[in-house]
Design an enzyme around this catalytic site. Sequence first.
Site, PDB file in Angstrom:
ATOM      1  CE  LYS A 101     -13.390   7.075 -26.145  1.00 36.52           C
ATOM      2  NZ  LYS A 101     -14.551   6.381 -25.994  1.00 36.52           N
TER       3      LYS A 101
ATOM      4  CB  SER B 171     -16.102   5.849 -32.606  1.00 39.07           C
ATOM      5  OG  SER B 171     -17.200   5.060 -32.825  1.00 39.07           O
TER       6      SER B 171
ATOM      7  CG  HIS C 145     -15.355  10.387 -29.630  1.00 40.74           C
ATOM      8  ND1 HIS C 145     -13.846  10.239 -29.701  1.00 40.74           N
ATOM      9  CD2 HIS C 145     -15.839   9.403 -30.298  1.00 40.74           C
ATOM     10  CE1 HIS C 145     -13.899   8.114 -29.896  1.00 40.74           C
ATOM     11  NE2 HIS C 145     -15.624   7.845 -30.233  1.00 40.74           N
TER      12      HIS C 145
HETATM   13  C1  LIG Z   1     -15.482   5.018 -26.419  1.00 48.64           C
HETATM   14  C2  LIG Z   1     -17.035   5.061 -26.223  1.00 48.64           C
HETATM   15  C3  LIG Z   1     -17.896   4.795 -25.459  1.00 48.64           C
HETATM   16  C4  LIG Z   1     -17.320   4.169 -24.180  1.00 48.64           C
HETATM   17  O1  LIG Z   1     -16.695   4.893 -23.320  1.00 48.64           O
HETATM   18  P1  LIG Z   1     -15.803   4.023 -22.190  1.00 48.64           P
HETATM   19  O2  LIG Z   1     -15.795   5.428 -21.027  1.00 48.64           O
HETATM   20  O3  LIG Z   1     -14.582   4.038 -23.165  1.00 48.64           O
HETATM   21  O4  LIG Z   1     -16.497   3.709 -21.153  1.00 48.64           O
HETATM   22  C5  LIG Z   1     -19.294   5.278 -25.161  1.00 48.64           C
HETATM   23  N1  LIG Z   1     -19.778   5.765 -27.149  1.00 48.64           N
HETATM   24  C6  LIG Z   1     -18.826   5.987 -27.454  1.00 48.64           C
HETATM   25  C7  LIG Z   1     -18.908   7.014 -29.288  1.00 48.64           C
HETATM   26  C8  LIG Z   1     -17.049   5.451 -27.234  1.00 48.64           C
HETATM   27  O5  LIG Z   1     -16.615   6.229 -28.471  1.00 48.64           O
END
Ligand SMILES: *Cc1c(COP(=O)(O)O)cnc(C)c1O
Length: 400
Positions: free
Chosen positions: A242, A182, A210
């Site tokens: 995302k 991330s 992602h």
């Molecule tokens: C953003 C993210 C999460 C968390 O997801 P949310 O739906 O925002 O709680 C989990 N793992 C990774 C790698 C992320 O980037």
Amino acid sequence: MPRPDLRGRVAARHAELEAIGRLRRLRTIEPQAGMLRARDGRTLVAFCDNDYLGLSHHPKVVEAARRALEGGTFGGRSAHLIDGHHPRHAELEDAFADWQDRPRALLFGSGYLANLGVVQGLLARGDLCVQDKLNHACLLDGARLSGATLRRYPHADVGAAARQLDGAPDAAAMLVTDGVFSMDGDLAPLPELAALARDEHALLYVDDAHGGGVLGPQGRGSAAALGLAASDTPLQLFTLGKAFGSYGGVVVGEADLIDALLQQARSYLFTIALPPACAAAAVAALEIIRGGEGDALRVRLDAHIQQFRRGLAERGLPDSGSATAIQPLLLGADARAIAVANALEARGFLVVAIRPPTVPEGAARLRITLSAQHSASQIDALLDALAEAWRAHPEPSRVD
Ligand SMILES: *Cc1c(COP(=O)(O)O)cnc(C)c1O
């Protein structure tokens, strides 16, 4: 000894963070058309969120959420296993299982809750959880919650992961990695990790927050992009906040494992179901992602990534090597990252400085993210502003 005073400790910690310039500040931002954001009376172009395809404001996604409200109920009302499992939730799970060509999917309230649930739901004290050091914080939290022994290998070091698994041959084991990291944007060595998991009889779990929607055929994610078979990835996470432009988390995989999560994952059992409108929006997003429009958005996003990296090279700026929408610009010291972010903001760009503990000490950076919805001229203007800010804030010369 007197009992420590919590308010005193809070005040001391606050003063300490302030002294080292690490107090975080909450600022209100109003989304406007496309990638524009209003903050403190100014309009900025955002290069820091995760809306890689622009689906958070896609008319079909917004319309699907609106239609889901026509029944007259907004909230999820109760947990899935009480009376919260709504037809929109079931449709979403079926659509994700179909997209990934896997037997089952399970919807969690968020990606964070899903990761807590997968690791805690499947592992217990005495088991082994082997994770990349740069995995997302919630995967580490899941391991803590499970009571399993957590071992973290240096980033992407498959040999080190193998040694950690070898070190506990009698423990049930899960091998856990982000698909796309991330804060760095690089892909995990999934083919090697899948082979290792097979050899070591460990369960591979890929968090593709992602990669989902963005990479591979039909946006099926990192594993598909790297040519992995379904049998290589018994469990994968896709987050809905995302590229899908909604909110929630979906775990996709083998039926027995998914059922175990439904029985045992505390973050599934003890929380209210997601508002059905979030699921309806994500189903609409998935339809776009799977189809020709998704292909066109991914082509556009890829063109933006190429344009950005070419622009870095032309301006003598460092390229992190990331080939994804996440393009980190490493700045080292916190103060330098903040100075560059402030300089960009003065030029009309919103790019937030990422500092420890989100990233390792001395690895403060700008986490620049690109979207299919940016325009080529917005990206060029960002590159020009970056080049100027980079020159204005050189790396401090070392005094050792
Ligand atoms: C953003 C993210 C999460 C968390 O997801 P949310 O739906 O925002 O709680 C989990 N793992 C990774 C790698 C992320 O980037």
